[in-house]
Design an enzyme around this catalytic site. Structure first.
Site, PDB file in Angstrom:
ATOM      1  N   LYS A   1      49.449  36.569  44.018  1.00 18.21           N
ATOM      2  CA  LYS A   1      48.935  37.881  44.407  1.00 18.21           C
ATOM      3  C   LYS A   1      50.011  38.558  45.248  1.00 18.21           C
ATOM      4  O   LYS A   1      50.645  37.904  46.094  1.00 18.21           O
ATOM      5  CB  LYS A   1      47.634  37.697  45.205  1.00 18.21           C
ATOM      6  CG  LYS A   1      46.951  38.998  45.599  1.00 18.21           C
ATOM      7  CD  LYS A   1      45.599  38.752  46.281  1.00 18.21           C
ATOM      8  CE  LYS A   1      44.879  40.048  46.626  1.00 18.21           C
ATOM      9  NZ  LYS A   1      43.569  39.811  47.278  1.00 18.21           N
TER      10      LYS A   1
ATOM     11  N   SER B   1      39.638  42.325  45.227  1.00 12.89           N
ATOM     12  CA  SER B   1      40.961  42.897  45.160  1.00 12.89           C
ATOM     13  C   SER B   1      41.971  42.062  44.357  1.00 12.89           C
ATOM     14  O   SER B   1      42.999  42.597  43.949  1.00 12.89           O
ATOM     15  CB  SER B   1      41.504  43.101  46.571  1.00 12.89           C
ATOM     16  OG  SER B   1      41.683  41.868  47.225  1.00 12.89           O
TER      17      SER B   1
ATOM     18  N   SER C   1      37.111  38.761  47.307  1.00  8.15           N
ATOM     19  CA  SER C   1      38.226  39.116  46.413  1.00  8.15           C
ATOM     20  C   SER C   1      38.776  38.007  45.533  1.00  8.15           C
ATOM     21  O   SER C   1      39.593  38.283  44.654  1.00  8.15           O
ATOM     22  CB  SER C   1      39.373  39.703  47.222  1.00  8.15           C
ATOM     23  OG  SER C   1      39.077  41.035  47.524  1.00  8.15           O
TER      24      SER C   1
HETATM   25  N1  GLN Z   1      35.517  44.305  48.239  1.00  7.08           N
HETATM   26  C1  GLN Z   1      35.644  43.917  49.607  1.00  7.08           C
HETATM   27  C2  GLN Z   1      36.402  44.977  50.367  1.00  7.08           C
HETATM   28  O1  GLN Z   1      36.725  45.950  49.786  1.00  7.08           O
HETATM   29  C3  GLN Z   1      36.335  42.568  49.722  1.00  7.08           C
HETATM   30  C4  GLN Z   1      37.800  42.651  49.512  1.00  7.08           C
HETATM   31  C5  GLN Z   1      38.497  41.338  49.775  1.00  7.08           C
HETATM   32  O2  GLN Z   1      37.889  40.261  49.763  1.00  7.08           O
HETATM   33  N2  GLN Z   1      39.775  41.433  50.067  1.00  7.08           N
HETATM   34  O3  GLN Z   1      36.669  44.856  51.507  1.00  7.08           O
END
Ligand code: GLN
Length: 492
Positions: free
Chosen positions: A79, A154, A178
């Site tokens: 990532k 994400s 995410s």
């Molecule tokens: N969708 C959640 C957010 O927007 C989690 C994102 C994540 O785990 N990085 O914060």
């Protein structure tokens, strides 16, 4: 061999050890697939072909010596939130489009030390804020199961790359879902470890008390192999925990599903936005686990309604503090011709950050400001404790807790949900991070549009081996994890 991308990590490891193919051949095979197929998926932000081949040659030399780590010579994608020395690390942001880290994240360093080959860096929502990967400065990534759909976020690039067979495994990070939600949307297995199990050193910070790295792969077994490499204490991360690391691969057959008590939270299956087919597939998977000997126990998690508001105060508060370092002075994007220092800060930050990141900085700054701090931030911290206690109480009576990973399958690209609608989609994943618990997503079938559905299992602290083992046994008795998107069937 034309089907190297079909092999599991165990099969790749054995094939490399027995010299059925070399790491160079395997790496070339994946690079060719990326060149041909990724223009349709757009999972990679950076492909590091030249460096990958050099790493593959080095791994081949070690493999010949007979002393190689189990994963030596196996390619992976990181990532783009993990710092990689000499290779651009963007966190999906214009702010870091020119950032080359002078050091490797611990996760990256550990992967290198084991002889894993880095294929490149994969796309993500900007600074990991989002659930679709559309918040990336580099544009949207497609879901391999339906190219007009999002892969989730994400860690959407990680999920799409593995689901399209453009990497056998990938790293992801999970602050509020995410790893689990993109794994769910793309039909993969993904593990969010206990907070402190995987080092955050060199992992670009979003919300530091919630961020945790972990593996994304096609099966629990593949995840276990990567966990064996990345888990462990790190003196460079003060929140990493000095506790013995399990051998996740050796333990795969450790937990008997027979007699396992699985908690089914009443509140979770009555959520308004829960799609009927997602609910049905998750219930079928639980029935299967029951047939395998598990005992389903209805439980209460009374704090469910507080998950979204609590997370969406704490995470932006921490983000507003973490992201204050991007000021156009030391590194990252700098606006043209600033008039003075204030103009430099203002324009660098408003031109360098995307809309969602700016929204969260504003919310977080507000929640932390004098006069509102007690009413919002301190209150949210208190509720966070109650959420954790709710789970601990449940674990007195059950071994693991089952939930969907997401209330729906993958959205259409450009669906343009409002921020509130988008945040509500995180209902099943946020609390796990607020409590610091481990959880796993496993693919358990498809909806009527042939989009993958995921089951989430939440464990008590340090139960990574148990979670991997349960999903491994489920995967020995079912074949959902072996299904491939049509695009993954294409040969390069
Ligand atoms: N969708 C959640 C957010 O927007 C989690 C994102 C994540 O785990 N990085 O914060």
């Amino acid at each position: 061999m034309t089907d190297l991308h079909r092999l599991s990590i165990r099969e790749l490891s054995e094939g490399l050890k027995q010299a059925q193919f070399s790491s160079r051949e395997l790496t070339e095979h994946y690079l060719k697939r990326i060149a041909h197929i990724d223009p349709k998926v757009k999972s990679y932000v950076t492909v590091t072909a030249e460096q990958a081949l050099a790493e593959a040659d080095a791994a081949d030399a070690v493999l010949k010596s007979g002393n190689a780590h189990a994963l030596a010579g196996i390619p992976l994608a990181h990532k783009d939130i993990f710092c990689t020395q000499g290779i651009k690390t963007t966190a999906g942001s214009k702010m870091l489009d020119n950032f080359i880290s002078p050091y490797d994240a611990t996760v990256v360093a550990k992967a290198k030390a084991a002889g894993l080959v880095t294929l490149g860096k994969v796309n993500m929502d900007e600074f990991a804020m989002g659930s679709t990967s559309e918040n990336s400065y580099f544009g949207a990534t497609s879901n391999p199961w339906a190219l007009d759909r999002v892969p989730g976020g994400s860690s959407g690039g990680s999920a799409a790359a593995v689901a399209a067979d453009l990497a056998p495994i990938a790293t992801g990070t999970d602050t509020g879902g995410s790893i689990r939600q993109p794994a769910s949307f793309c039909g993969l297995t993904g593990l969010k470890p206990t907070y402190g199990r995987v080092s955050r050193f060199g992992m670009i910070a979003y919300a530091s008390s919630l961020d945790q790295g972990g593996p994304m792969a096609r099966s629990a077994e593949d995840c276990a192999y990567l966990m064996n490499v990345i888990a462990g204490h790190d003196a460079k991360d003060s929140t990493s925990i000095n506790k013995e690391v399990d051998d996740y691969v050796a333990n795969l057959n450790g937990t008997a599903v027979k007699g396992l008590r699985i908690g089914i939270p009443k509140q979770y299956f009555n959520v308004a936005g829960l799609d009927a087919e997602v609910k049905a597939r998750v219930e079928e998977s639980l029935k299967k686990l029951e047939e395998m000997g598990a005992i389903l126990v209805e439980i209460d998690l009374n704090m469910t309604e507080a998950y979204v508001p609590t997370y969406y105060l704490i995470a932006p508060a921490e983000a507003s503090s973490n992201l204050s370092r991007y000021d156009g002075v030391r590194y990252g994007y700098r606006c043209d011709n600033p008039k003075d220092i204030l103009d430099l800060y203002k324009r660098s930050r408003s031109e360098g950050f995307g809309a969602e990141v700016q929204r969260r900085i504003l919310i977080g700054t507000y929640a932390l400001s004098a006069g509102y701090y007690d009413a919002y931030y301190v209150k949210a911290q208190k509720v966070r404790r109650l959420i954790q206690q709710d789970f601990l109480k449940a674990f007195e009576n059950v071994d693991v807790i089952a939930a969907p990973s997401a209330p729906t399958t993958a959205y259409k690209i450009g669906a343009n949900l409002s921020p509130t609608e988008m945040y509500l989609g995180d209902i099943y994943t946020l609390a796990v991070n607020l409590a610091g618990l481990p959880a796993i997503n496993a693919p358990v079938g498809f909806d009527k549009d042939s989009l993958p559905v995921g089951l989430q299992l939440i464990g008590n602290y340090w139960s990574e081996s148990q979670l991997l083992s349960i999903v491994h046994q489920y995967q020995q008795n079912t074949d959902w994890h072996t299904k491939r998107a049509a695009i993954a069937e294409e040969n390069a």
